[in-house]
Design a protein around this motif. Structure first.
Motif, PDB file in Angstrom:
ATOM      1  N   SER A 160       0.827  -1.208   0.000  1.00  0.00           N
ATOM      2  CA  SER A 160       0.000   0.000   0.000  1.00  0.00           C
ATOM      3  C   SER A 160       0.861   1.259   0.000  1.00  0.00           C
ATOM      4  N   GLN A 161       1.870   1.277   0.872  1.00  0.00           N
ATOM      5  CA  GLN A 161       2.737   2.445   0.947  1.00  0.00           C
ATOM      6  C   GLN A 161       3.548   2.634  -0.331  1.00  0.00           C
ATOM      7  N   SER A 162       3.912   1.528  -0.974  1.00  0.00           N
ATOM      8  CA  SER A 162       4.695   1.653  -2.210  1.00  0.00           C
ATOM      9  C   SER A 162       3.895   2.355  -3.296  1.00  0.00           C
ATOM     10  N   LEU A 163       2.599   2.098  -3.342  1.00  0.00           N
ATOM     11  CA  LEU A 163       1.756   2.807  -4.306  1.00  0.00           C
ATOM     12  C   LEU A 163       1.711   4.295  -3.981  1.00  0.00           C
ATOM     13  N   ALA A 164       1.651   4.623  -2.685  1.00  0.00           N
ATOM     14  CA  ALA A 164       1.644   6.031  -2.293  1.00  0.00           C
ATOM     15  C   ALA A 164       2.930   6.722  -2.729  1.00  0.00           C
ATOM     16  N   VAL A 165       4.058   6.025  -2.594  1.00  0.00           N
ATOM     17  CA  VAL A 165       5.340   6.595  -3.035  1.00  0.00           C
ATOM     18  C   VAL A 165       5.305   6.859  -4.544  1.00  0.00           C
ATOM     19  N   GLY A 166       4.823   5.877  -5.300  1.00  0.00           N
ATOM     20  CA  GLY A 166       4.773   6.033  -6.748  1.00  0.00           C
ATOM     21  C   GLY A 166       3.815   7.117  -7.194  1.00  0.00           C
ATOM     22  N   PHE A 167       2.617   7.143  -6.606  1.00  0.00           N
ATOM     23  CA  PHE A 167       1.620   8.158  -6.982  1.00  0.00           C
ATOM     24  C   PHE A 167       2.113   9.568  -6.668  1.00  0.00           C
ATOM     25  N   SER A 168       2.798   9.720  -5.528  1.00  0.00           N
ATOM     26  CA  SER A 168       3.248  11.056  -5.128  1.00  0.00           C
ATOM     27  C   SER A 168       4.291  11.624  -6.080  1.00  0.00           C
ATOM     28  N   GLY A 169       4.939  10.762  -6.856  1.00  0.00           N
ATOM     29  CA  GLY A 169       5.958  11.226  -7.794  1.00  0.00           C
ATOM     30  C   GLY A 169       5.443  11.542  -9.183  1.00  0.00           C
ATOM     31  N   LEU A 170       4.172  11.236  -9.450  1.00  0.00           N
ATOM     32  CA  LEU A 170       3.602  11.534 -10.763  1.00  0.00           C
ATOM     33  C   LEU A 170       3.254  13.013 -10.889  1.00  0.00           C
ATOM     34  N   LYS A 171       3.308  13.530 -12.100  1.00  0.00           N
ATOM     35  CA  LYS A 171       2.998  14.933 -12.365  1.00  0.00           C
ATOM     36  C   LYS A 171       1.687  15.012 -13.149  1.00  0.00           C
ATOM     37  N   PRO A 172       0.586  15.349 -12.491  1.00  0.00           N
ATOM     38  CA  PRO A 172      -0.722  15.372 -13.167  1.00  0.00           C
ATOM     39  C   PRO A 172      -0.802  16.471 -14.211  1.00  0.00           C
ATOM     40  N   ALA A 173      -1.493  16.158 -15.309  1.00  0.00           N
ATOM     41  CA  ALA A 173      -1.601  17.115 -16.421  1.00  0.00           C
ATOM     42  C   ALA A 173      -2.776  18.068 -16.258  1.00  0.00           C
ATOM     43  N   ALA A 176      -8.267  18.008 -12.521  1.00  0.00           N
ATOM     44  CA  ALA A 176      -9.086  16.845 -12.161  1.00  0.00           C
ATOM     45  C   ALA A 176      -8.200  15.637 -11.868  1.00  0.00           C
ATOM     46  N   TYR A 177      -7.177  15.444 -12.695  1.00  0.00           N
ATOM     47  CA  TYR A 177      -6.232  14.347 -12.487  1.00  0.00           C
ATOM     48  C   TYR A 177      -5.464  14.559 -11.193  1.00  0.00           C
ATOM     49  N   ALA A 178      -5.110  15.804 -10.891  1.00  0.00           N
ATOM     50  CA  ALA A 178      -4.389  16.110  -9.653  1.00  0.00           C
ATOM     51  C   ALA A 178      -5.234  15.785  -8.429  1.00  0.00           C
ATOM     52  N   ASP A 179      -6.530  16.114  -8.482  1.00  0.00           N
ATOM     53  CA  ASP A 179      -7.423  15.802  -7.366  1.00  0.00           C
ATOM     54  C   ASP A 179      -7.529  14.290  -7.156  1.00  0.00           C
ATOM     55  N   LEU A 180      -7.680  13.559  -8.265  1.00  0.00           N
ATOM     56  CA  LEU A 180      -7.786  12.102  -8.178  1.00  0.00           C
ATOM     57  C   LEU A 180      -6.495  11.495  -7.644  1.00  0.00           C
ATOM     58  N   ALA A 240       5.204  16.880   0.033  1.00  0.00           N
ATOM     59  CA  ALA A 240       5.785  17.723  -1.010  1.00  0.00           C
ATOM     60  C   ALA A 240       4.885  17.865  -2.240  1.00  0.00           C
ATOM     61  N   MET A 241       3.732  17.204  -2.260  1.00  0.00           N
ATOM     62  CA  MET A 241       2.843  17.280  -3.425  1.00  0.00           C
ATOM     63  C   MET A 241       2.218  18.664  -3.549  1.00  0.00           C
ATOM     64  N   ASP A 242       1.781  18.970  -4.763  1.00  0.00           N
ATOM     65  CA  ASP A 242       1.093  20.239  -4.994  1.00  0.00           C
ATOM     66  C   ASP A 242      -0.226  20.277  -4.223  1.00  0.00           C
ATOM     67  N   SER A 243      -0.715  21.475  -4.018  1.00  0.00           N
ATOM     68  CA  SER A 243      -1.918  21.668  -3.213  1.00  0.00           C
ATOM     69  C   SER A 243      -3.169  21.176  -3.942  1.00  0.00           C
ATOM     70  N   VAL A 244      -3.818  20.160  -3.338  1.00  0.00           N
ATOM     71  CA  VAL A 244      -5.138  19.699  -3.761  1.00  0.00           C
ATOM     72  C   VAL A 244      -5.915  19.413  -2.480  1.00  0.00           C
ATOM     73  N   PRO A 245      -7.233  19.378  -2.526  1.00  0.00           N
ATOM     74  CA  PRO A 245      -8.013  19.274  -1.294  1.00  0.00           C
ATOM     75  C   PRO A 245      -7.622  18.109  -0.378  1.00  0.00           C
ATOM     76  N   MET A 246      -7.501  16.898  -0.912  1.00  0.00           N
ATOM     77  CA  MET A 246      -7.214  15.752  -0.058  1.00  0.00           C
ATOM     78  C   MET A 246      -5.820  15.841   0.545  1.00  0.00           C
ATOM     79  N   VAL A 247      -4.853  16.264  -0.250  1.00  0.00           N
ATOM     80  CA  VAL A 247      -3.485  16.406   0.258  1.00  0.00           C
ATOM     81  C   VAL A 247      -3.430  17.493   1.328  1.00  0.00           C
ATOM     82  N   ASP A 248      -4.088  18.606   1.091  1.00  0.00           N
ATOM     83  CA  ASP A 248      -4.093  19.682   2.079  1.00  0.00           C
ATOM     84  C   ASP A 248      -4.722  19.223   3.398  1.00  0.00           C
TER      85      ASP A 248
END
Length: 354
Positions: A160-173, A176-180, A240-248
């Motif tokens: 589970s944590q490994s997916l979080a590491v991978g997702f946090s490194g992606l750059k959403p275009a 809507a993708y950033a929120d997801l 370190a992710m960009d500001s989106v509602p869930m991350v904030d």
């Protein structure tokens, strides 16, 4: 004295036996190789990091083919492993291996390939996350499940944590993708953290009620430390992710936990090392190559990466120094286990020819 030919079955027979007995957690080889590659890249050893990343990807491809072949030829064995509390959670190494390689692809500038691999890993995680626990908990063979709870259960949390590491490194275009992506990342981190707590309680109860023998203290217990270390890396990535509602909404909570997790992971290392000495030196359990040894390499490498990342993000030179030392230890452990694997393979080939 000559050795009887019957003592060494033909190569085809030995290969079929090895396929039938292929460990569910063998993707820990990919995890260990991939995380050491990541650590080497963090300290500037880019060429060595690339070599290990390629080895991890190749090993993953070979193991994927072998697992498919095992399903085709030895389906009953795979089903039995999936119902066995001592082996079932090893299958989550598939998810963690995919995520670790995906992060490596991000580091070398292949975000699309990384996203695809993370998608595959996430799909497998969803399926295994519901199927395997059901198989383990609902199957009754007359033996208590708690007595067979072991360190391999922590791999569920690591996946589970490994997916979080991978997702946090992606750059959403898009937004809507950033929120997801923010939702999925926080979800994976949260599930992994809660799973760790629950599994830790079960493992402690197992030891208290049933005890643990030197032979039962297998290398997979090191994953208890590695799961904390990867939670640190994932938490730092979310912070370190960009500001989106869930991350904030989660940033403050997650940011406050990473130091606690790192400290507890550090505390566990002498405990686990001491238990290893108790197993091998005091009680003379032979130290020979087994696939589970990769479950030591990965936690060591992950702790080194966690220390380097935490030390740099929070400006903690002492923690970063611990990471430098930890990376050396992880590289040495990788070399030792890799040599053990090669020697085992060579002995098998020589035996078959003899």
């Amino acid at each position: 004295m000559s050795t009887s030919p019957a003592a060494f079955p033909p190569l085809a027979v030995r290969a079929e036996q090895a396929l039938a007995g292929l460990a569910p957690g063998y993707f820990a080889l990919v995890m260990g190789t991939g995380i050491v590659s990541m650590g080497l890249r963090m300290v500037g050893a880019d060429e060595a990091a690339l070599v290990l990343l390629i080895l991890a990807a190749l090993a993953g491809a070979v193991l994927a083919a072998l697992y498919v072949l095992r399903w085709l030829r030895h389906r009953d064995r795979m089903r039995a492993d999936a119902k066995n509390p001592e082996t079932a959670f090893g299958y989550f190494t598939i998810v963690a291996a995919a995520s670790v390689v995906a992060v490596g692809l991000q580091q070398i500038g292949l975000p699309t390939a990384s996203a695809v691999l993370l998608g595959v890993g996430a799909a497998i995680w969803i399926v295994l996350g519901y199927v395997l626990p059901w198989q383990v908990l609902m199957t009754r063979d007359g033996e208590p499940i708690l007595a067979r709870t072991n360190g391999s259960w922590f791999i569920w949390s690591v996946a589970s944590q490994s997916l979080a590491v991978g997702f946090s490194g992606l750059k959403p275009a898009t937004h809507a993708y950033a929120d997801l992506l923010g939702l999925l990342t926080v979800l994976a981190w949260s599930v992994g953290t809660i799973l760790y707590v629950g599994i830790a309680v079960l493992v402690i109860l197992r030891i208290v009620h049933f005890g643990i023998t030197p032979r039962q203290f297998e290398p997979t217990y090191w994953v208890a430390m590695g799961a904390l270390a990867i939670a640190v890396v994932a938490g730092a990535g979310i912070f370190a992710m960009d500001s989106v509602p869930m991350v904030d909404a989660a940033r403050g909570l997650i940011g406050g936990t990473v130091v606690v997790f790192w400290c507890f992971a550090l505390w566990l290392i002498p405990l686990l090392a001491g238990a290893g000495l108790w197993r091998h030196l005091i009680h003379r359990v032979p130290l020979r190559y087994t696939p589970s040894l990769w479950s030591i390499v990965f936690p060591l490498g992950m702790f080194a990466v966690a220390s380097l990342r935490l030390g740099r993000v929070e400006h903690l030179p002492l923690v970063e120094g611990v990471g430098d030392v930890g990376l050396v230890v992880a590289v040495l452990a990788w070399v030792a286990v890799a040599v053990g694997l090669l020697m085992t393979l060579l002995r098998g080939l020589r035996g078959a020819k003899g």
